[in-house]
Design an enzyme around this catalytic site. Structure first.
Site, PDB file in Angstrom:
ATOM      1  N   TYR A 245     -50.675  55.620 -19.955  1.00 50.66           N
ATOM      2  CA  TYR A 245     -51.475  54.521 -20.560  1.00 50.66           C
ATOM      3  C   TYR A 245     -52.719  55.466 -21.238  1.00 50.66           C
ATOM      4  O   TYR A 245     -53.044  55.205 -22.410  1.00 50.66           O
ATOM      5  CB  TYR A 245     -51.876  53.627 -20.044  1.00 50.66           C
ATOM      6  CG  TYR A 245     -50.656  53.098 -19.337  1.00 50.66           C
ATOM      7  CD1 TYR A 245     -49.394  52.745 -20.022  1.00 50.66           C
ATOM      8  CD2 TYR A 245     -50.386  52.620 -18.038  1.00 50.66           C
ATOM      9  CE1 TYR A 245     -48.415  52.088 -19.636  1.00 50.66           C
ATOM     10  CE2 TYR A 245     -49.311  51.774 -17.496  1.00 50.66           C
ATOM     11  CZ  TYR A 245     -48.332  51.703 -18.292  1.00 50.66           C
ATOM     12  OH  TYR A 245     -47.027  51.157 -17.929  1.00 50.66           O
TER      13      TYR A 245
ATOM     14  N   GLU B 120     -51.828  45.795 -17.160  1.00 47.93           N
ATOM     15  CA  GLU B 120     -52.204  46.201 -15.891  1.00 47.93           C
ATOM     16  C   GLU B 120     -51.290  47.097 -15.102  1.00 47.93           C
ATOM     17  O   GLU B 120     -50.113  46.948 -15.485  1.00 47.93           O
ATOM     18  CB  GLU B 120     -52.476  44.987 -15.111  1.00 47.93           C
ATOM     19  CG  GLU B 120     -51.362  44.176 -14.732  1.00 47.93           C
ATOM     20  CD  GLU B 120     -51.390  42.868 -13.726  1.00 47.93           C
ATOM     21  OE1 GLU B 120     -52.417  42.099 -13.664  1.00 47.93           O
ATOM     22  OE2 GLU B 120     -50.431  42.799 -12.880  1.00 47.93           O
TER      23      GLU B 120
ATOM     24  N   ASN C 197     -50.254  54.406  -9.759  1.00 55.75           N
ATOM     25  CA  ASN C 197     -48.904  54.499 -10.580  1.00 55.75           C
ATOM     26  C   ASN C 197     -48.939  55.934 -11.378  1.00 55.75           C
ATOM     27  O   ASN C 197     -49.937  55.740 -12.181  1.00 55.75           O
ATOM     28  CB  ASN C 197     -48.729  53.108 -11.227  1.00 55.75           C
ATOM     29  CG  ASN C 197     -47.329  53.285 -12.005  1.00 55.75           C
ATOM     30  OD1 ASN C 197     -46.856  54.305 -12.319  1.00 55.75           O
ATOM     31  ND2 ASN C 197     -46.634  51.990 -11.927  1.00 55.75           N
TER      32      ASN C 197
ATOM     33  N   ILE D 159     -42.917  47.715 -18.062  1.00 58.40           N
ATOM     34  CA  ILE D 159     -42.359  48.940 -18.793  1.00 58.40           C
ATOM     35  C   ILE D 159     -41.672  49.597 -17.859  1.00 58.40           C
ATOM     36  O   ILE D 159     -42.051  49.824 -16.702  1.00 58.40           O
ATOM     37  CB  ILE D 159     -43.150  49.638 -19.792  1.00 58.40           C
ATOM     38  CG1 ILE D 159     -42.468  50.831 -20.577  1.00 58.40           C
ATOM     39  CG2 ILE D 159     -44.319  50.340 -18.907  1.00 58.40           C
ATOM     40  CD1 ILE D 159     -43.237  51.246 -21.588  1.00 58.40           C
ATOM     41  N   ALA D 160     -40.414  50.018 -18.097  1.00 56.67           N
ATOM     42  CA  ALA D 160     -39.547  50.777 -16.984  1.00 56.67           C
ATOM     43  C   ALA D 160     -38.635  51.747 -17.772  1.00 56.67           C
ATOM     44  O   ALA D 160     -38.123  51.284 -18.691  1.00 56.67           O
ATOM     45  CB  ALA D 160     -38.781  49.699 -16.000  1.00 56.67           C
TER      46      ALA D 160
END
Length: 163
Positions: free
Chosen positions: A128, A117, A122, A83-84
């Site tokens: 999350y 993961e 990060n 995901i970005a």
């Protein structure tokens, strides 16, 4: 789906092989090469060619790529592979919307659990955890950065269906 986020409007739509140039634009801007997390276009194309894989693309109202989510499912489990969100589009809720839509599509496929993961440290970990994911493991020295430094990967899981 069109999503107003602050003063910007984005669309979140299913993507495919034809969208990989937009994926690479977003990935090139979003991932710091120091951490070795970005994938190549060939790696993304290889995953998209597999059954159970899906891609979501976020674009601005002007159709400019803003971000993406790449997922896959096997049996009753799904995994967020990547995901970005491009740097200038961050803090508008795009990643949260992509993640929510990925989980919604997983539910439509009768998926029971969603996995991911992430590199330790990060900032996406907060996203999350705020989305109901719980850490279930650690992969020591999983990522190797450009400088040779290694980083642990944290594994997360969220139940989507209980039965």
């Amino acid at each position: 789906m069109s999503v107003p986020l602050g003063d910007l409007t984005f669309t979140i739509a299913p993507g495919g092989i034809a969208d990989l140039s937009d994926v690479m634009v977003a990935m090139g801007d979003a991932f710091d090469p120091e951490y070795g997390e970005a994938w190549t276009e060939a790696q993304c194309a290889g995953i998209l060619g597999l059954p159970g894989s899906w891609l979501l693309i976020a674009r601005t109202g002007a159709a400019e790529p803003a971000g993406f989510a790449l997922c896959r499912s096997v049996a009753d489990e799904a995994e967020l592979l990547l995901i970005a969100v491009r740097k200038r589009f961050r803090r508008h809720g795009i990643a949260r919307t992509l993640l929510r839509e990925a989980m919604s599509q997983a539910l439509d496929q009768d998926i029971r659990s969603f996995h991911l993961e992430v590199r330790q440290g990060n900032p996406a970990i907060a996203l999350y955890q705020g989305s109901g994911f719980e850490q279930v493991g650690t992969r020591s020295d999983y990522y190797r950065g450009r400088s040779g430094k290694v980083f642990d990967a944290l594994t997360f899981k969220r139940l989507l269906r209980v039965n």
